[in-house]
Design a protein around this motif. Structure first.
Motif, PDB file in Angstrom:
ATOM      1  N   GLN A   1      31.227   5.790  23.345  1.00  0.00           N
ATOM      2  CA  GLN A   1      31.003   5.873  24.855  1.00  0.00           C
ATOM      3  C   GLN A   1      31.626   7.434  25.329  1.00  0.00           C
ATOM      4  OE1 GLN A   1      29.298   4.122  26.774  1.00  0.00           O
ATOM      5  NE2 GLN A   1      29.012   2.893  24.963  1.00  0.00           N
ATOM      6  N   THR A   2      32.674   8.057  24.825  1.00  0.00           N
ATOM      7  CA  THR A   2      33.365   9.132  25.127  1.00  0.00           C
ATOM      8  C   THR A   2      32.719   9.984  24.607  1.00  0.00           C
ATOM      9  OG1 THR A   2      35.498   7.849  25.392  1.00  0.00           O
ATOM     10  CG2 THR A   2      35.367  10.392  25.342  1.00  0.00           C
ATOM     11  N   PHE A   3      32.420  10.408  23.297  1.00  0.00           N
ATOM     12  CA  PHE A   3      31.948  11.632  22.580  1.00  0.00           C
ATOM     13  C   PHE A   3      30.461  11.554  22.293  1.00  0.00           C
ATOM     14  CE2 PHE A   3      36.604  11.259  21.585  1.00  0.00           C
ATOM     15  CZ  PHE A   3      36.997  12.235  22.168  1.00  0.00           C
ATOM     16  N   ASP A   4      30.031  10.314  22.098  1.00  0.00           N
ATOM     17  CA  ASP A   4      28.396  10.349  22.009  1.00  0.00           C
ATOM     18  C   ASP A   4      27.849  10.411  23.428  1.00  0.00           C
ATOM     19  OD1 ASP A   4      28.308  10.350  19.334  1.00  0.00           O
ATOM     20  OD2 ASP A   4      27.613   8.408  18.852  1.00  0.00           O
ATOM     21  N   ASN A   5      28.161   9.654  24.051  1.00  0.00           N
ATOM     22  CA  ASN A   5      27.649   9.328  25.584  1.00  0.00           C
ATOM     23  C   ASN A   5      28.114  10.232  26.709  1.00  0.00           C
ATOM     24  OD1 ASN A   5      25.876   7.450  24.432  1.00  0.00           O
ATOM     25  ND2 ASN A   5      27.241   5.653  25.279  1.00  0.00           N
ATOM     26  N   ASN A   6      29.204  11.033  26.163  1.00  0.00           N
ATOM     27  CA  ASN A   6      30.013  12.038  27.061  1.00  0.00           C
ATOM     28  C   ASN A   6      30.107  11.424  28.328  1.00  0.00           C
ATOM     29  OD1 ASN A   6      29.795  14.442  25.435  1.00  0.00           O
ATOM     30  ND2 ASN A   6      27.507  14.747  26.013  1.00  0.00           N
ATOM     31  N   ASP A   7      30.579  10.036  28.379  1.00  0.00           N
ATOM     32  CA  ASP A   7      30.997   9.452  29.522  1.00  0.00           C
ATOM     33  C   ASP A   7      32.428   9.005  29.429  1.00  0.00           C
ATOM     34  OD1 ASP A   7      31.033   7.770  31.953  1.00  0.00           O
ATOM     35  OD2 ASP A   7      29.811   6.392  31.301  1.00  0.00           O
TER      36      ASP A   7
ATOM     37  N   TRP B   1      32.745  11.248  35.032  1.00  0.00           N
ATOM     38  CA  TRP B   1      32.819  12.699  34.429  1.00  0.00           C
ATOM     39  C   TRP B   1      32.135  12.692  32.916  1.00  0.00           C
ATOM     40  CZ3 TRP B   1      37.492  15.275  31.705  1.00  0.00           C
ATOM     41  CH2 TRP B   1      37.247  16.838  32.167  1.00  0.00           C
ATOM     42  N   ASP B   2      31.403  13.873  32.865  1.00  0.00           N
ATOM     43  CA  ASP B   2      30.872  14.172  31.453  1.00  0.00           C
ATOM     44  C   ASP B   2      31.647  15.102  30.869  1.00  0.00           C
ATOM     45  OD1 ASP B   2      30.478  16.376  33.006  1.00  0.00           O
ATOM     46  OD2 ASP B   2      27.966  16.403  32.704  1.00  0.00           O
ATOM     47  N   GLY B   3      32.788  15.625  31.259  1.00  0.00           N
ATOM     48  CA  GLY B   3      33.528  16.256  30.506  1.00  0.00           C
ATOM     49  C   GLY B   3      33.389  18.150  31.086  1.00  0.00           C
ATOM     50  N   LEU B   4      32.354  18.000  31.858  1.00  0.00           N
ATOM     51  CA  LEU B   4      32.424  19.504  32.248  1.00  0.00           C
ATOM     52  C   LEU B   4      31.726  19.667  33.701  1.00  0.00           C
ATOM     53  CD1 LEU B   4      29.729  20.958  29.352  1.00  0.00           C
ATOM     54  CD2 LEU B   4      31.821  21.476  29.334  1.00  0.00           C
ATOM     55  N   GLY B   5      31.204  18.820  34.153  1.00  0.00           N
ATOM     56  CA  GLY B   5      30.891  18.976  35.581  1.00  0.00           C
ATOM     57  C   GLY B   5      32.230  18.322  36.626  1.00  0.00           C
TER      58      GLY B   5
ATOM     59  N   GLN C   1      29.680   5.247   7.942  1.00  0.00           N
ATOM     60  CA  GLN C   1      28.749   6.074   8.564  1.00  0.00           C
ATOM     61  C   GLN C   1      27.654   6.564   7.808  1.00  0.00           C
ATOM     62  OE1 GLN C   1      31.043   9.866   8.083  1.00  0.00           O
ATOM     63  NE2 GLN C   1      31.300   9.508   5.944  1.00  0.00           N
ATOM     64  N   ASN C   2      27.216   6.129   6.865  1.00  0.00           N
ATOM     65  CA  ASN C   2      25.971   6.369   6.091  1.00  0.00           C
ATOM     66  C   ASN C   2      25.250   5.188   5.666  1.00  0.00           C
ATOM     67  OD1 ASN C   2      26.622   9.062   5.662  1.00  0.00           O
ATOM     68  ND2 ASN C   2      27.743   8.691   3.778  1.00  0.00           N
ATOM     69  N   THR C   3      25.509   4.084   6.440  1.00  0.00           N
ATOM     70  CA  THR C   3      24.853   2.623   6.140  1.00  0.00           C
ATOM     71  C   THR C   3      23.703   2.347   7.533  1.00  0.00           C
ATOM     72  OG1 THR C   3      26.656   1.480   7.484  1.00  0.00           O
ATOM     73  CG2 THR C   3      26.669   1.791   4.992  1.00  0.00           C
ATOM     74  N   ALA C   4      23.740   3.295   8.388  1.00  0.00           N
ATOM     75  CA  ALA C   4      22.848   3.004   9.644  1.00  0.00           C
ATOM     76  C   ALA C   4      22.244   4.347  10.034  1.00  0.00           C
ATOM     77  CB  ALA C   4      23.482   2.049  10.771  1.00  0.00           C
ATOM     78  N   ASN C   5      20.889   4.245  10.650  1.00  0.00           N
ATOM     79  CA  ASN C   5      20.267   5.611  11.031  1.00  0.00           C
ATOM     80  C   ASN C   5      20.688   5.633  12.383  1.00  0.00           C
ATOM     81  OD1 ASN C   5      19.230   6.075   8.439  1.00  0.00           O
ATOM     82  ND2 ASN C   5      17.477   4.608   9.208  1.00  0.00           N
ATOM     83  N   GLU C   6      21.857   5.625  12.748  1.00  0.00           N
ATOM     84  CA  GLU C   6      22.559   5.736  14.144  1.00  0.00           C
ATOM     85  C   GLU C   6      23.729   6.820  13.986  1.00  0.00           C
ATOM     86  OE1 GLU C   6      22.923   1.999  16.084  1.00  0.00           O
ATOM     87  OE2 GLU C   6      21.471   1.218  15.077  1.00  0.00           O
ATOM     88  N   SER C   7      24.299   6.910  15.298  1.00  0.00           N
ATOM     89  CA  SER C   7      25.608   7.676  15.224  1.00  0.00           C
ATOM     90  C   SER C   7      26.932   7.317  14.288  1.00  0.00           C
ATOM     91  CB  SER C   7      26.228   7.726  16.689  1.00  0.00           C
ATOM     92  OG  SER C   7      26.887   6.362  17.086  1.00  0.00           O
ATOM     93  N   ALA C   8      27.711   8.111  14.096  1.00  0.00           N
ATOM     94  CA  ALA C   8      28.884   7.487  13.292  1.00  0.00           C
ATOM     95  C   ALA C   8      29.733   6.872  13.660  1.00  0.00           C
ATOM     96  CB  ALA C   8      29.543   8.966  12.981  1.00  0.00           C
ATOM     97  N   PHE C   9      29.550   6.419  14.966  1.00  0.00           N
ATOM     98  CA  PHE C   9      30.339   5.362  15.764  1.00  0.00           C
ATOM     99  C   PHE C   9      29.817   4.102  15.868  1.00  0.00           C
ATOM    100  CE2 PHE C   9      31.788   9.391  17.497  1.00  0.00           C
ATOM    101  CZ  PHE C   9      32.812   9.794  16.641  1.00  0.00           C
TER     102      PHE C   9
END
Length: 319
Positions: A281-287, A61-65, A255-263
């Motif tokens: 996995q839950t909020f960045d990837n919507n899985d 589930w992606d949270g919407l579909g 959170q400011n030490t890598a050019n990636e997501s905050a997680f």
């Protein structure tokens, strides 16, 4: 059953215990109503979400579909997910680096507070203050303290002739910084818990130990530590549960030490704990389905470590 003169059951005396039971339940209805909000809120925001997360872990589930049945495929993928196992390793290392120094410092602090005569309440407030301070604000401050170029820690290292350390850009530096933050945050809280346990030990036992010629060290290991074992067990279990669920500390600190997501957990994902991986996995990837499976995996890891800690302390107590 009592009967009337005509042989029929008396309606007044019929089954008096049942009548008393009904009257008793009715008499306490206002007490049940007074405590019902807690159970209703726990049902709505506790049991129902837990049950739904278990149901969700068997779906995609992606949270919407629309939800799609996945069966045990989420858990099979979890067992083979190298990123999840890496997050477990990061979490366990950070927990060990934080918990054991924290327990030692908390016990030493509690013993000192217990023997202090003046300003006891001032010391207790000072040691307990870090625990009620905002974790986000403290993490920002610790980010400055462990800064590579302008941090206080590197300034101290340079003052004694040592080289700078890129604390927030190397795997072990990241773990040490997070563990130091957690140790600073929880030492005072656990010191208060230990202090409460120390104050329940009768003074006659210490007097008897002194009469028998025991010194301070022998008294601590022969009298204080055995009697403090239940409190120590409580502190270890609580520290295990909180330490293995660390999230705010690495998330804000890195959170400011890598050019990636905050997680992402910083460079090389060295600070990505289990809960941080769950959020990714839950909020960045919507899985949301796989995120629920990760959450249940975290629950099993925390439960396993808590049981192991409990068994180790209990076994030493039996010896």
């Amino acid at each position: 059953m009592a009967t009337a003169l005509d042989g029929k059951p008396s309606p007044v005396l019929a089954d008096p215990s049942a009548v008393r039971g009904k009257r008793g339940r009715r008499a306490y209805w206002h007490l049940y109503a007074a405590i019902s909000p807690f159970y209703l809120l726990f049902l709505c925001f506790g049991l129902v979400p837990v049950g739904f997360s278990l149901y969700l872990s068997f779906h995609r589930w992606d949270g919407l579909g629309r939800m799609e049945w996945a069966g045990l495929s989420q858990y099979r993928y979890l067992l083979a997910d190298s990123d999840f196992w890496s997050s477990i390793g990061n979490t366990v290392v950070i927990w060990a680096l934080a918990t054991f120094p924290m327990v030692f410092l908390a016990m030493v602090t509690a013993v000192m507070l217990n023997s202090a005569v003046r300003f006891k309440n001032v010391y207790r407030f000072a040691y307990f203050l870090p625990n009620v301070t905002s974790v986000v604000a403290v993490a920002i401050i610790f980010g400055s303290v462990f800064s590579t170029n302008f941090g206080l820690v590197n300034a101290l290292l340079q003052a004694v002739g040592l080289d700078q350390v890129a604390w927030l850009n190397t795997p072990w530096g990241i773990k040490v910084a997070i563990a130091t933050l957690m140790t600073w945050q929880w030492t005072g809280y656990n010191a208060i818990i230990f202090l409460a346990g120390l104050q329940t030990i009768p003074g006659e036992l210490y007097e008897a130990a002194r009469i028998d010629g025991a010194g301070p060290v022998a008294t601590f290991f022969r009298v204080t530590l055995p009697l403090m074992r239940p409190v120590l067990l409580f502190v270890l279990v609580v520290s295990t549960v909180t330490g293995l669920q660390s999230f705010s500390e690495p998330q804000v600190l890195l959170q400011n030490t890598a050019n990636e997501s905050a997680f992402s957990g910083g460079p090389g994902h060295a600070g990505r704990t289990m809960v941080l991986y769950f959020f990714q996995q839950t909020f960045d990837n919507n899985d949301f389905g796989y995120g629920a499976a990760v959450a249940w995996g975290i629950f099993l890891v925390v439960a396993l470590f808590s049981i192991v800690n409990w068994r180790l302390v209990q076994r030493r107590g039996e010896e």
